[in-house]
Scaffold this active site. Structure first.
Site, PDB file in Angstrom:
ATOM      1  N   GLU A 187      -9.831   7.099   5.185  1.00 36.38           N
ATOM      2  CA  GLU A 187      -9.289   6.354   6.314  1.00 36.38           C
ATOM      3  C   GLU A 187      -8.415   7.200   7.215  1.00 36.38           C
ATOM      4  O   GLU A 187      -8.278   6.933   8.408  1.00 36.38           O
ATOM      5  CB  GLU A 187      -8.496   5.137   5.825  1.00 36.38           C
ATOM      6  CG  GLU A 187      -7.316   5.457   4.926  1.00 36.38           C
ATOM      7  CD  GLU A 187      -7.675   5.477   3.448  1.00 36.38           C
ATOM      8  OE1 GLU A 187      -6.770   5.279   2.625  1.00 36.38           O
ATOM      9  OE2 GLU A 187      -8.870   5.683   3.121  1.00 36.38           O
ATOM     10  N   ASP A 222       0.865  -1.175   0.000  1.00 36.97           N
ATOM     11  CA  ASP A 222       0.000   0.000   0.000  1.00 36.97           C
ATOM     12  C   ASP A 222       0.906   1.231   0.000  1.00 36.97           C
ATOM     13  O   ASP A 222       2.117   1.130   0.226  1.00 36.97           O
ATOM     14  CB  ASP A 222      -0.928  -0.017   1.220  1.00 36.97           C
ATOM     15  CG  ASP A 222      -2.212   0.775   0.987  1.00 36.97           C
ATOM     16  OD1 ASP A 222      -2.216   1.679   0.130  1.00 36.97           O
ATOM     17  OD2 ASP A 222      -3.218   0.493   1.660  1.00 36.97           O
TER      18      ASP A 222
END
Length: 634
Positions: A499, A292
């Site tokens: 997030e 990520d």
């Protein structure tokens, strides 16, 4: 294997097998060139000599495109061509993977089709629709010159406080598994006899590389924390969180992205057992594992003013099984990894070869070597009528009817009312309607200039004689003459968030008190339909729920607000089923049915209500014998 100078360049021959081309190219590469392939940088401009990065790179994350502000696809295509041209000028001419977070359409570009977020798509349970959404998204990406999307997210969200709930199709593993048909739409269908679990992208310039993310357990962290810890035994992890990846691998998904989260205290980006032994070994995944964004950097806990120790991070991540690193510092990472292989021998060159084989395998399977700058679809496919109609269909199939009347059905609404009231701060705001990851990570609050808001859709749907009065927060003067309104439609919900939305911005799953008061004041005077725009179930206060006549969960519908009016005015019936149980109160989160204080859900998972009040077994057609029910290692 080292290829002798002057040997035929098999890797340039499209008639050779993928594995033969991979081995031929690896045999020609220096260690520096191999490590270069293992980096996917952020958005940068090629250097004056045409190179990208210190050791070239394997790919680029296009981010928001060629500019900080939104740009049309033609500008994206120009940027993509410059990047590919620079890569092709390198010694071996290895083209790039050009990726972007296209998680509900090509959501980073200007004037594109924005589909409902995954939470809404999970309510449809429609595998064919998912495939067609994948096809449409792929075409709009290819029109931008891109060949890779970091999607789909196949997280199984178990705590509604998680700030990525809208990226999850459902709290139930089987539903998430059904929705992975989007991979077939994005990548295409392999021919009969194609190798199982092997990366595949159809030729022809209309498909892209997909990415199953975030491996694994990201939806099960304690407290719903994005970078938190998923604590459970292996059997539960397998059953609840690993299973959807079997569905993805069976559809020949090309890449998998590791999660920021941990499993029983060990960071996934450094979890060799799960990344290598399970994913690559027991699940037989043949594609590449990508980190990520800055996921590798996070393996080093920074103190204030301290720089990332890339030697330590590269050691942990690469040896664990990360093949390609997504991050902003290609030179520092590449130099550190080169040192770990050449000097300290901490990372064996065989691990580097395995990573590069997987990267090249995906690039060859995707046809990027043969058509690095291909004839792409016309920009006219972007936000075209066909794609808008697919998005509109997705909206109407995602709607879940939670309440319809007190003593008699309230919906469908009449199109011929003399006058109606529309209210709420989500009724005429495309940014709120599309949600997060629309241009910007935390949502696009600007006028997108494409799409149709709920208010605009209402005005189009009602008869020519119907007067529509819009007031975001109806005043006392307006409500004093409430008898003039046949009914009211109020659209409210959550503001977009991502997030890493700062903690000072409240993101609890509930409506603000002033919004609840407004709804109650309107519903006291006018029969009211409440439309909820949210990325998850939110708390519905009983006093408010009792006052309104109807409630519709519309999730985050995207650009096509007329999908909502298609249903509330009766042109189509409700089809959506709750992808998550709708809790009674935020105080019961996380839900624990075994706890003594557990309150029953206000609406159960799979709840479905239609105009004729026909209730069916909501999950009666679930295929429990599919790939997601298999347990591959035990």
């Amino acid at each position: 294997m080292v290829i002798m100078e002057g040997a035929p360049m098999l890797y340039r021959n499209p008639n050779e097998s993928i594995e033969a081309r991979v081995e031929d190219l690896i045999g020609r590469m220096t260690l520096e060139e191999k490590i270069g392939q293992m980096m996917m940088m952020g958005r940068v401009k090629p250097k004056e000599d045409g190179s990208i990065g210190p050791l070239i790179v394997g790919g680029a994350n296009a981010g928001r495109g060629p500019y900080e502000e939104a740009a049309p696809v033609e500008k994206w295509a120009e940027m993509a061509d410059k990047w590919q041209e620079a890569a092709l000028r390198s010694r071996l001419g290895i083209p790039l993977l050009l990726g972007v977070d296209a998680i509900h359409g090509h959501n980073r570009a200007y004037r594109t089709t924005i589909f409902p977020h995954n939470v809404g798509l999970g309510a449809t349970r429609d595998e064919d629709l998912m495939r067609r959404i994948g096809e449409a998204t792929a075409k709009e990406l290819r029109a931008s010159g891109l060949n890779y999307t970091f999607a789909p997210c196949v997280a199984v969200a178990k705590d509604l406080r998680w700030k990525r709930c809208y990226e999850s199709y459902s709290e139930e593993t089987e539903v998430v598994g059904k929705m992975t048909s989007i991979i077939t739409g994005l990548q295409g269908s392999p021919p009969e006899g194609y190798p199982k679990n092997y990366p595949f992208v159809a030729r022809g310039g209309n498909n892209v590389v997909a990415c199953a993310k975030h491996f694994v357990g990201d939806g099960g962290t304690e407290g719903g924390k994005t970078d938190g810890d998923t604590k459970m035994d292996e059997e539960m992890l397998e059953r609840d969180h690993v299973a959807p990846y079997l569905d993805c691998i069976s559809k020949n998904v090309c890449t998998t992205m590791a999660s920021f989260s941990s499993y029983n205290g060990e960071k996934m980006h450094a979890h060799k057992y799960l990344l290598t032994d399970v994913l690559k070994g027991k699940l037989k995944f043949k594609g590449l594992v990508i980190s990520d964004w800055r996921g590798v950097d996070k393996l080093h806990k920074l103190k204030e003013g301290e720089e990332v120790d890339y030697h330590a991070c590269a050691d942990l991540a690469i040896n664990a099984g990360i093949d390609m690193v997504l991050g902003p510092n290609p030179e520092k990472f590449q130099r550190a990894l080169l040192s770990l292989v050449n000097e300290t021998k901490v990372v064996p060159e065989s691990r580097i070869d395995d990573a590069v084989r997987r990267i090249l395998r995906v690039k060859f399977a995707a046809g990027i070597f043969d058509l690095p700058i291909s004839e792409r679809p016309s920009p006219d496919v972007v936000y075209c009528e066909l794609h808008r109609e697919i998005a509109r269909e997705a909206v109407r199939k995602s709607l879940v009817l939670l309440k319809n009347g007190k003593n008699k059905p309230f919906l469908p609404l009449s199109k011929d009312a003399e006058k109606i009231l529309v209210a709420g701060n989500h009724a005429n705001n495309l940014g709120y309607q599309c949600g997060a990851w629309t241009i910007f990570e935390t949502g696009d609050y600007a006028d997108r200039k494409n799409g149709i808001t709920i208010l605009e859709a209402i005005k189009e749907a009602v008869g020519p004689a119907t007067e529509v009065e819009f007031e975001m927060y109806p005043s006392s003067n307006t409500l004093s003459a409430a008898e003039k309104f046949k009914y009211a439609i109020i659209a409210v919900g959550e503001r977009p968030y991502a997030e890493y939305t700062p903690t000072y911005l409240k993101t609890e799953p509930l409506l603000q008190p002033n919004v609840v008061d407004m709804i109650c004041s309107v519903a006291d005077k006018v029969p009211t339909l409440l439309i909820l725009i949210s990325g998850r179930p939110i708390e519905l206060e009983k006093k408010m729920l009792d006052k309104v006549e109807g409630v519709v969960a519309a999730w985050l519908p995207g650009t096509e607000g007329n999908g909502i009016t298609d249903v509330i005015f009766g042109d189509h019936d409700f089809e959506g089923r709750l992808p998550f149980a709708w809790f009674e109160s935020v105080n019961q989160l996380p839900k624990d049915p075994e706890a003594k204080s557990y309150n029953p859900d206000r609406f159960p998972f799979g709840h479905i209500l239609t105009y004729n009040k026909k209730r069916t077994d909501p999950e009666g057609d679930m295929d429990n014998g599919g790939p997601s029910s298999k347990r591959p290692w035990k």
